[in-house]
Design a protein around this motif. Sequence first.
Motif, PDB file in Angstrom:
ATOM      1  N   GLY A   1       0.951  -1.231  -0.124  1.00 50.09           N
ATOM      2  CA  GLY A   1       0.012   0.149   0.021  1.00 50.09           C
ATOM      3  C   GLY A   1       0.821   1.297  -0.051  1.00 50.09           C
ATOM      4  N   GLN A   2       1.871   1.380   0.707  1.00 50.92           N
ATOM      5  CA  GLN A   2       2.864   2.657   0.689  1.00 50.92           C
ATOM      6  C   GLN A   2       3.417   2.979  -0.500  1.00 50.92           C
ATOM      7  N   LEU A   3       4.093   1.743  -1.204  1.00 50.29           N
ATOM      8  CA  LEU A   3       4.505   1.797  -2.489  1.00 50.29           C
ATOM      9  C   LEU A   3       3.644   2.391  -3.412  1.00 50.29           C
ATOM     10  N   ASN A   4       2.483   1.770  -3.411  1.00 49.17           N
ATOM     11  CA  ASN A   4       1.099   2.141  -4.437  1.00 49.17           C
ATOM     12  C   ASN A   4       0.911   3.608  -4.409  1.00 49.17           C
ATOM     13  N   ASP A   5       0.859   3.988  -2.942  1.00 45.14           N
ATOM     14  CA  ASP A   5       0.585   5.541  -3.055  1.00 45.14           C
ATOM     15  C   ASP A   5       1.555   6.315  -3.488  1.00 45.14           C
ATOM     16  N   ALA A   6       2.793   5.835  -3.228  1.00 48.00           N
ATOM     17  CA  ALA A   6       3.734   6.785  -4.021  1.00 48.00           C
ATOM     18  C   ALA A   6       3.657   6.910  -5.359  1.00 48.00           C
ATOM     19  N   LEU A   7       3.286   5.754  -5.958  1.00 48.46           N
ATOM     20  CA  LEU A   7       3.088   5.996  -7.472  1.00 48.46           C
ATOM     21  C   LEU A   7       1.787   6.285  -7.903  1.00 48.46           C
ATOM     22  N   PHE A   8       0.840   6.218  -7.363  1.00 42.45           N
ATOM     23  CA  PHE A   8      -0.545   7.176  -7.465  1.00 42.45           C
ATOM     24  C   PHE A   8      -0.073   8.628  -7.634  1.00 42.45           C
ATOM     25  N   ARG A   9       0.683   8.995  -6.341  1.00 42.17           N
ATOM     26  CA  ARG A   9       0.921  10.408  -6.102  1.00 42.17           C
ATOM     27  C   ARG A   9       1.926  10.952  -7.292  1.00 42.17           C
ATOM     28  N   ALA A  10       2.612   9.923  -7.749  1.00 43.06           N
ATOM     29  CA  ALA A  10       3.592  10.388  -8.718  1.00 43.06           C
ATOM     30  C   ALA A  10       3.005  10.672 -10.209  1.00 43.06           C
ATOM     31  N   GLY A  11       1.647  10.089 -10.152  1.00 44.08           N
ATOM     32  CA  GLY A  11       0.997  10.225 -11.243  1.00 44.08           C
ATOM     33  C   GLY A  11       1.573   9.280 -12.553  1.00 44.08           C
ATOM     34  N   VAL A  12       2.236   8.084 -12.009  1.00 46.60           N
ATOM     35  CA  VAL A  12       2.513   7.167 -13.099  1.00 46.60           C
ATOM     36  C   VAL A  12       2.095   5.789 -13.182  1.00 46.60           C
ATOM     37  N   VAL A  13       0.837   5.545 -12.573  1.00 41.94           N
ATOM     38  CA  VAL A  13       0.021   4.234 -12.710  1.00 41.94           C
ATOM     39  C   VAL A  13      -0.920   4.527 -13.686  1.00 41.94           C
ATOM     40  N   ASP A  14      -0.684   3.620 -14.915  1.00 45.47           N
ATOM     41  CA  ASP A  14      -1.339   3.388 -16.063  1.00 45.47           C
ATOM     42  C   ASP A  14      -2.479   2.392 -15.928  1.00 45.47           C
ATOM     43  N   GLU A  15      -2.411   1.422 -15.007  1.00 46.43           N
ATOM     44  CA  GLU A  15      -3.603   0.129 -14.980  1.00 46.43           C
ATOM     45  C   GLU A  15      -3.321  -0.161 -13.664  1.00 46.43           C
ATOM     46  N   VAL A  16      -4.666  -0.660 -13.300  1.00 45.19           N
ATOM     47  CA  VAL A  16      -4.874  -1.415 -11.618  1.00 45.19           C
ATOM     48  C   VAL A  16      -5.724  -2.440 -12.010  1.00 45.19           C
ATOM     49  N   ASN A  17      -5.205  -3.589 -11.517  1.00 48.46           N
ATOM     50  CA  ASN A  17      -5.442  -4.935 -11.486  1.00 48.46           C
ATOM     51  C   ASN A  17      -6.087  -5.372 -10.210  1.00 48.46           C
ATOM     52  N   LEU A  18      -7.182  -5.368 -10.047  1.00 46.41           N
ATOM     53  CA  LEU A  18      -7.720  -5.640  -8.469  1.00 46.41           C
ATOM     54  C   LEU A  18      -8.348  -6.974  -8.640  1.00 46.41           C
ATOM     55  N   THR A  19      -8.017  -7.848  -7.639  1.00 47.61           N
ATOM     56  CA  THR A  19      -9.009  -9.040  -7.287  1.00 47.61           C
ATOM     57  C   THR A  19      -9.709  -8.867  -5.994  1.00 47.61           C
ATOM     58  N   VAL A  20     -10.986  -8.954  -6.095  1.00 43.94           N
ATOM     59  CA  VAL A  20     -11.810  -8.864  -4.953  1.00 43.94           C
ATOM     60  C   VAL A  20     -12.221 -10.022  -4.484  1.00 43.94           C
ATOM     61  N   CYS A  21     -11.721 -10.423  -3.294  1.00 48.59           N
ATOM     62  CA  CYS A  21     -11.772 -11.616  -2.858  1.00 48.59           C
ATOM     63  C   CYS A  21     -13.086 -11.677  -1.672  1.00 48.59           C
ATOM     64  N   PRO A  22     -13.706 -12.599  -1.718  1.00 49.93           N
ATOM     65  CA  PRO A  22     -15.050 -12.693  -0.963  1.00 49.93           C
ATOM     66  C   PRO A  22     -14.953 -13.142   0.630  1.00 49.93           C
ATOM     67  N   ILE A  23     -14.027 -11.996   1.349  1.00 46.23           N
ATOM     68  CA  ILE A  23     -13.832 -12.240   2.656  1.00 46.23           C
ATOM     69  C   ILE A  23     -13.746 -10.952   3.099  1.00 46.23           C
ATOM     70  N   ILE A  24     -13.994 -10.895   4.565  1.00 46.10           N
ATOM     71  CA  ILE A  24     -13.715  -9.459   5.192  1.00 46.10           C
ATOM     72  C   ILE A  24     -12.821  -9.622   6.227  1.00 46.10           C
ATOM     73  N   LEU A  25     -11.815  -8.910   6.438  1.00 43.34           N
ATOM     74  CA  LEU A  25     -10.795  -9.133   7.355  1.00 43.34           C
ATOM     75  C   LEU A  25     -10.908  -7.769   8.652  1.00 43.34           C
ATOM     76  N   GLY A  26     -11.493  -6.758   8.112  1.00 43.39           N
ATOM     77  CA  GLY A  26     -11.719  -5.681   9.020  1.00 43.39           C
ATOM     78  C   GLY A  26     -10.602  -5.172   9.587  1.00 43.39           C
ATOM     79  N   GLY A  27     -10.791  -4.402  10.546  1.00 42.82           N
ATOM     80  CA  GLY A  27      -9.408  -3.855  11.436  1.00 42.82           C
ATOM     81  C   GLY A  27      -9.071  -2.613  10.879  1.00 42.82           C
ATOM     82  N   ARG A  28      -9.323  -1.677  11.813  1.00 42.91           N
ATOM     83  CA  ARG A  28      -8.819  -0.060  11.460  1.00 42.91           C
ATOM     84  C   ARG A  28      -7.376  -0.128  11.085  1.00 42.91           C
ATOM     85  N   GLU A  29      -6.448  -0.863  11.558  1.00 40.54           N
ATOM     86  CA  GLU A  29      -5.146  -0.816  11.262  1.00 40.54           C
ATOM     87  C   GLU A  29      -4.696  -1.568   9.934  1.00 40.54           C
ATOM     88  N   ALA A  30      -5.569  -2.379   9.400  1.00 42.01           N
ATOM     89  CA  ALA A  30      -5.392  -3.176   8.399  1.00 42.01           C
ATOM     90  C   ALA A  30      -5.263  -2.319   6.995  1.00 42.01           C
TER      91      ALA A  30
END
Length: 219
Positions: free
Chosen positions: A153-182
């Motif tokens: 997540g930290q690395l992704n944020d740096a790339l988003f803020r640098a404006g260099v991300v062309d594509e995002v592949n997201l796999t949405v998995c059918p579970i809930i982990l919860g947790g404010r710090e997650a």
Amino acid sequence: MMRPHVSINMAMTADGKIASANRAVTTFGSRADHAHLLTLRDKADAILTGAGTLNAQPQVTLGPGPKPKAKPPLRIIASGSGQVNARHKIFRALGAPTLILTTERISPTRLMELRSLAGVVEICGKEEIDFKRALKWLQKKWGVKRLLCEGGGQLNDALFRAGVVDEVNLTVCPIILGGREAPTIAEGLGFAQLKDAAQFSLKSRRQVGDELFLVYRKA
Ligand SMILES: NC(=O)c1ccc[n+]([C@@H]2O[C@H](COP(=O)([O-])OP(=O)(O)OC[C@H]3O[C@@H](n4cnc5c(N)ncnc54)[C@H](OP(=O)(O)O)[C@@H]3O)[C@@H](O)[C@H]2O)c1
């Protein structure tokens, strides 16, 4: 393009987490998700990961996908401080060179140690890695045309803020982990205003079993 095409691949829970709050749960995708990851690796000239992810996942070697490639993808680690586990398996795994992107924050001792482990350690910024500069260097010096970032997540944020991300592949998995710090797919500083947010359009969606494979392209 003056820099490589940058694609991010992440698996997230249905509540948007990429690991549990205590970081004990780090992977939860199915076999189909793993196969998807390997297919994306096949298309990449370089695979990038953050030091947090590497240190949390001792088995990860960023190896190539199932198709044999004459030139396996470069393995790249982002670590501004150089706090990368020197005993990590990646430094013993055969394959493409392992490069480390770091900053002037790294201590001389650490720099020397990492230079003895990795093919190249490149200083790409003062406090933070300047990803625009780093990507240009990767293209020019290493011929990288397509880079796959595997988080976290930290690395992704740096790339988003640098404006260099062309594509995002997201796999949405059918579970809930919860947790404010997650952690989520983009941690770090984020964007303070909606007008500055990284914007994408949905390119494709595919369902395999209970998982959704989404591909977003830069708007
Ligand atoms: N579900 C998934 O698909 C998935 C994928 C990947 C990771 N994960 C999980 O996510 C968690 C790790 O995420 P994370 O956000 O903590 O770590 P991360 O993004 O992998 O790594 C963070 C580290 O990367 C370096 N870094 C990132 N951007 C930088 C910049 N602009 N300049 C300098 N250094 C930079 C810093 O290293 P230094 O501290 O050395 O400066 C920072 O501490 C783990 O639990 C992992 O298992 C899940």
